[in-house]
Design an enzyme around this catalytic site. Structure first.
Site, mmCIF file in Angstrom:
data_model
loop_
_atom_site.group_PDB
_atom_site.id
_atom_site.type_symbol
_atom_site.label_atom_id
_atom_site.label_comp_id
_atom_site.label_asym_id
_atom_site.label_seq_id
_atom_site.Cartn_x
_atom_site.Cartn_y
_atom_site.Cartn_z
ATOM 1 N N HIS A 31 -13.310 -63.969 26.943
ATOM 2 C CA HIS A 31 -13.214 -65.492 27.512
ATOM 3 C C HIS A 31 -12.136 -65.913 28.475
ATOM 4 C CE1 HIS A 31 -9.670 -67.244 24.975
ATOM 5 N NE2 HIS A 31 -9.941 -66.439 23.779
ATOM 6 N N GLU A 37 -13.872 -70.853 24.774
ATOM 7 C CA GLU A 37 -13.877 -70.242 23.509
ATOM 8 C C GLU A 37 -13.028 -71.124 22.589
ATOM 9 O OE1 GLU A 37 -11.843 -67.149 20.578
ATOM 10 O OE2 GLU A 37 -11.204 -68.598 22.047
ATOM 11 N N GLU A 38 -11.780 -71.262 23.306
ATOM 12 C CA GLU A 38 -10.772 -72.074 22.372
ATOM 13 C C GLU A 38 -11.004 -73.416 21.634
ATOM 14 O OE1 GLU A 38 -8.162 -70.493 21.822
ATOM 15 O OE2 GLU A 38 -7.616 -68.978 23.358
ATOM 16 N N ASP A 47 -10.646 -59.615 23.212
ATOM 17 C CA ASP A 47 -9.783 -60.777 23.221
ATOM 18 C C ASP A 47 -8.446 -60.447 22.591
ATOM 19 O OD1 ASP A 47 -8.866 -63.391 22.691
ATOM 20 O OD2 ASP A 47 -10.892 -64.259 21.772
HETATM 21 CO CO CO Z 1 -7.092 -68.287 21.589
HETATM 22 ZN ZN ZN Z 2 -8.695 -65.846 22.345
#
Ligand code: CO
Ligand code: ZN
Length: 325
Positions: A60, A193-194, A216
């Site tokens: 991400h 993603e967050e 990640d």
């Molecule tokens: Co994060």
């Molecule tokens: Zn992350």
């Protein structure tokens, strides 16, 4: 090497506002793959064509930040969190908007106990003297990221947004260092993603790969009085077993462990008890996709002083290349 990481971490790319980081990554990789495209949600998808296994690699590119919700008569900004923003980590920090405006984050003085601190009791001071002046600098709905220089000290890197620009860095480097392979590889730099693993879900659905590997960060258990956890900074890249969004597929875990052993790098096993990651949405789409992850151990995740080991990051590149080729 470090210059590229520093370039990627320095860009403002809060969830939903990934244009600039996407362009920077695209420039880096476009000559090393067969095809580059951007999908409807903004995921950047780079394809290395082949007739073998269809592999999705996901990192991400968004970062946590804040969004302006209200500007008061004196020019102070109220804000809401985009992603997992810690109110304590935010005190006394700077935020930076896409247009370069910088603000100081602080909290209302009338607070009996710091434990009662809420983001709603905090504000951003951009030095404006009135609502009008502030509105000439930023608007309601504008986003900003936290500011934190990227510094290399020995093997240690301290920076904002190592979550997940260090993962983006690993995938960019892997693209540049790919070996001969028949596999068809989809390198996806995902959005949002967050805020709930959103971009990865739609990308995985349209690609429908045989397996998926995300890159990640993960937390560590190696700081004073930290929550017990096996993973430590400098112990090698971690191979994810589970987090709150996924139980990684044994086939992918095995592939990663065997790859690490083959190239003789140190690795650790990650069980993350807080938080999710892109495999959480990837494995639940398109009839089910075996998914796993390589995680870079990072201390103080979601703060402007995220701290990692450069050798873990470099070994993550080697591990990824070995696993997908
Ligand atoms: Co994060
Ligand atoms: Zn992350």
């Amino acid at each position: 090497m470090f210059d590229l990481l520093k370039k990627l971490t320095g860009i403002v790319g809060v969830s939903g506002n990934e244009e600039e980081i996407r362009e920077a990554i695209k420039e880096e990789i476009k000559d090393c793959v067969d095809e580059v495209k951007v999908d409807a949600l903004g995921n950047l998808i780079a394809v290395k064509k082949g007739k073998g296994k269809k592999i999705m690699v996901a990192a991400h590119m968004d970062e946590i930040g804040i969004m302006v919700t209200y500007i008061d008569d004196n020019g102070f900004l109220r804000f809401s969190a985009i992603g997992g923003v810690s109110r304590y980590d935010s005190i006394g920090q700077r935020v930076k908007f896409k247009n370069g405006v910088v603000g100081a984050v602080y909290y209302e003085e009338k607070l009996d106990d710091i434990k009662n601190l809420q983001l709603s009791k905090m504000y951003i001071d951009i030095g404006a003297k009135s609502k009008e002046e502030a509105k000439n600098m930023v608007q309601v709905g504008d986003v900003a990221c936290f500011v934190g220089d990227t510094v290399l000290q020995g093997d240690t890197v301290i920076s904002k947004a190592l979550d997940n620009r260090s993962g983006c860095f690993v995938v960019v480097k892997a693209i540049k260092e790919l070996k001969e392979t028949d596999n068809e590889i989809y390198f996806v730099f995902t959005v949002q993603e967050e805020v709930g693993l959103r971009g990865a879900r739609t990308a995985a659905f349209s690609i429908n790969p045989d397996i998926a590997i995300a890159v990640d960060v993960t937390m560590t258990g190696d700081t004073p009085e930290s929550h017990p956890m096996e993973v430590k900074c400098g112990g090698g890249p971690a191979i994810k077993i589970k987090d709150r969004s996924v139980l990684c597929h044994p086939e992918v875990r095995r592939l990663l462990e065997e790859s690490a052993k083959r190239i003789n790098i140190p690795y650790q096993l990650e069980i993350l008890e807080a938080g999710g990651s892109d495999p959480g949405s990837i494995h639940l789409t398109a009839g089910g996709i075996p998914s796993g992850a390589i995680s870079i151990p990072v201390r103080y995740v979601h703060s402007p002083v995220e701290t990692a080991s450069m050798s873990d990051i470099n070994n993550a590149v080697r591990l990824l290349v070995e696993a997908i080729c």
